[in-house]
Design a protein around this motif. Structure first.
Motif, PDB file in Angstrom:
ATOM      1  N   ILE A 196       0.829  -1.193   0.000  1.00 59.16           N
ATOM      2  CA  ILE A 196       0.000   0.000   0.000  1.00 59.16           C
ATOM      3  C   ILE A 196       0.869   1.251   0.000  1.00 59.16           C
ATOM      4  CG2 ILE A 196      -1.884   1.210   1.148  1.00 59.16           C
ATOM      5  CD1 ILE A 196      -2.637  -1.591   0.257  1.00 59.16           C
ATOM      6  N   THR A 197       0.505   2.224  -0.805  1.00 60.65           N
ATOM      7  CA  THR A 197       1.190   3.506  -0.820  1.00 60.65           C
ATOM      8  C   THR A 197       0.597   4.400   0.264  1.00 60.65           C
ATOM      9  OG1 THR A 197       1.469   3.285  -3.212  1.00 60.65           O
ATOM     10  CG2 THR A 197       1.867   5.458  -2.256  1.00 60.65           C
ATOM     11  N   ASP A 198       1.480   4.966   1.089  1.00 61.19           N
ATOM     12  CA  ASP A 198       1.053   5.822   2.206  1.00 61.19           C
ATOM     13  C   ASP A 198      -0.028   5.158   3.055  1.00 61.19           C
ATOM     14  OD1 ASP A 198       2.819   7.725   1.343  1.00 61.19           O
ATOM     15  OD2 ASP A 198       1.320   9.057   0.475  1.00 61.19           O
ATOM     16  N   PRO A 199       0.214   3.957   3.565  1.00 59.03           N
ATOM     17  CA  PRO A 199      -0.804   3.317   4.406  1.00 59.03           C
ATOM     18  C   PRO A 199      -1.003   4.103   5.695  1.00 59.03           C
ATOM     19  CG  PRO A 199       1.278   2.140   4.576  1.00 59.03           C
ATOM     20  CD  PRO A 199       1.454   3.169   3.503  1.00 59.03           C
ATOM     21  N   PRO A 200      -2.230   4.192   6.178  1.00 60.50           N
ATOM     22  CA  PRO A 200      -2.458   4.904   7.446  1.00 60.50           C
ATOM     23  C   PRO A 200      -1.776   4.173   8.592  1.00 60.50           C
ATOM     24  CG  PRO A 200      -4.431   3.734   6.751  1.00 60.50           C
ATOM     25  CD  PRO A 200      -3.470   3.641   5.611  1.00 60.50           C
ATOM     26  N   LYS A 201      -1.397   4.919   9.623  1.00 62.42           N
ATOM     27  CA  LYS A 201      -0.755   4.308  10.779  1.00 62.42           C
ATOM     28  C   LYS A 201      -1.797   3.551  11.592  1.00 62.42           C
ATOM     29  CE  LYS A 201       2.947   7.747  11.152  1.00 62.42           C
ATOM     30  NZ  LYS A 201       3.591   8.766  12.011  1.00 62.42           N
ATOM     31  N   SER A 202      -1.417   2.375  12.042  1.00 60.11           N
ATOM     32  CA  SER A 202      -2.318   1.559  12.855  1.00 60.11           C
ATOM     33  C   SER A 202      -1.496   0.697  13.799  1.00 60.11           C
ATOM     34  CB  SER A 202      -3.192   0.675  11.958  1.00 60.11           C
ATOM     35  OG  SER A 202      -3.938  -0.239  12.734  1.00 60.11           O
ATOM     36  N   ASP A 203      -1.882   0.688  15.070  1.00 60.86           N
ATOM     37  CA  ASP A 203      -1.206  -0.160  16.050  1.00 60.86           C
ATOM     38  C   ASP A 203      -1.456  -1.639  15.785  1.00 60.86           C
ATOM     39  OD1 ASP A 203      -0.219   2.074  17.351  1.00 60.86           O
ATOM     40  OD2 ASP A 203      -1.873   2.169  18.782  1.00 60.86           O
ATOM     41  N   ASP A 204      -2.459  -1.942  14.977  1.00 58.31           N
ATOM     42  CA  ASP A 204      -2.806  -3.335  14.694  1.00 58.31           C
ATOM     43  C   ASP A 204      -2.037  -3.903  13.510  1.00 58.31           C
ATOM     44  OD1 ASP A 204      -4.690  -3.386  16.746  1.00 58.31           O
ATOM     45  OD2 ASP A 204      -6.265  -2.608  15.442  1.00 58.31           O
TER      46      ASP A 204
END
Length: 291
Positions: free
Chosen positions: A145-153
């Motif tokens: 993924i390009t620029d994936p959102p940040k996620s703790d999961d």
């Protein structure tokens, strides 16, 4: 009443595979058995979990909440099986890969196949918004993924930095420019990915920032289709640089207002990223040469 393990597994596979028949094939049971397990689970929960559509299945709100638990159960089952079977489990198996840009994913898949030729790989290309949603919903094992959102999961491993460019025919009057501006493109027909794509959002935000408008735009579903449209003389495409071999024969020219670089990363739910096949794919993807 205790939860029935088989019902959860059948339900999770129907969602992951997109249909009852595909789930039955993956589980090695009859479609009738899968249907009965899901029906009994819905009866036990007291709510409909799946909507049957012509093109597959869709989760209800209750279904999505239950699927998050069911899929974690399947992931834990897989981890236990891997531990019991040892590295022999790496010689077979199944992995589902999604992406919003084709070239990094296809290169990683090609190299992975050379190492693990018996592993079955499902690959699909989606608009950015859809790809991110499918990962959040745990509908894929891994995504590029390009620029994936940040996620703790999520486990997230950067693999490439790239910027947007204009794809033109060599015969275009603009093809010999070192850089283009929105002013240069104002009267051209611009070919963009469909609404919901990262490209569409980046270009729209840049237009708003610079007060630019374009006279004509065309929306296409995939990068290969965009390149074919350029080759047919339909216009100039805007997409990430070096996105696929299909663009051979076209000229890539940077766009001044789209100078920001974007990170492509390989992403997977954290619990799945520890599974041997998924971990191996991440390692292959992160070691691939995307220059």
């Amino acid at each position: 009443m205790r939860a029935n393990h088989h019902r959860f597994v059948a339900f999770a596979y129907v969602v992951r595979e997109g249909s009852f028949s595909h789930a039955a094939n993956r589980l090695g049971v009859t479609q009738s058995a899968v249907t009965q397990h899901v029906a009994k689970l819905e009866e036990q929960v007291g709510s409909q979990l799946l909507l049957r559509r012509r093109d597959g299945v869709e989760l209800t709100r209750t279904g999505q909440e239950l699927y998050n638990l069911a899929d974690r159960l399947v992931t834990l089952d897989t981890a236990i099986s891997e531990r019991l079977e040892g590295f022999a489990a790496m010689e077979r198996g199944h992995i589902k890969v999604i992406a919003n840009a084709p070239l990094p994913a296809l290169r990683a898949i090609s190299q992975f196949r050379q190492i693990y030729p018996e592993v079955e790989i499902d690959f699909a290309l989606y608009a950015w918004t859809t790809a991110v949603r499918l990962l959040r919903e745990r509908r894929a094992d891994v995504g590029l993924i390009t620029d994936p959102p940040k996620s703790d999961d999520w486990e997230r491993v950067p693999i490439q930095q790239v910027r947007y460019v204009a794809y033109l025919l060599p015969s275009s009057p603009l093809a010999d420019r070192r850089v283009l501006t929105f002013k240069d493109l104002k009267n051209e027909t611009l070919i963009l990915p469909e609404t919901g794509s990262l490209t569409e959002r980046v270009v729209r935000e840049a237009q708003e920032k610079h007060g630019a408008t374009f006279q004509h735009t065309l929306k296409m579903t995939t990068f290969p289709l965009m390149c074919e449209a350029v080759l047919q003389g339909a216009g100039i495409a805007i997409f990430l640089a070096n996105s696929g071999l299909i663009s051979r024969g076209l000229v890539e020219v940077p766009v001044a207002e789209l100078s920001e670089t974007h990170e492509t990363a390989v992403v997977a739910p954290k619990d799945r990223s520890r599974l041997r096949l998924v971990k191996a794919f991440i390692e292959v993807a992160s070691s691939s040469d995307f220059r």
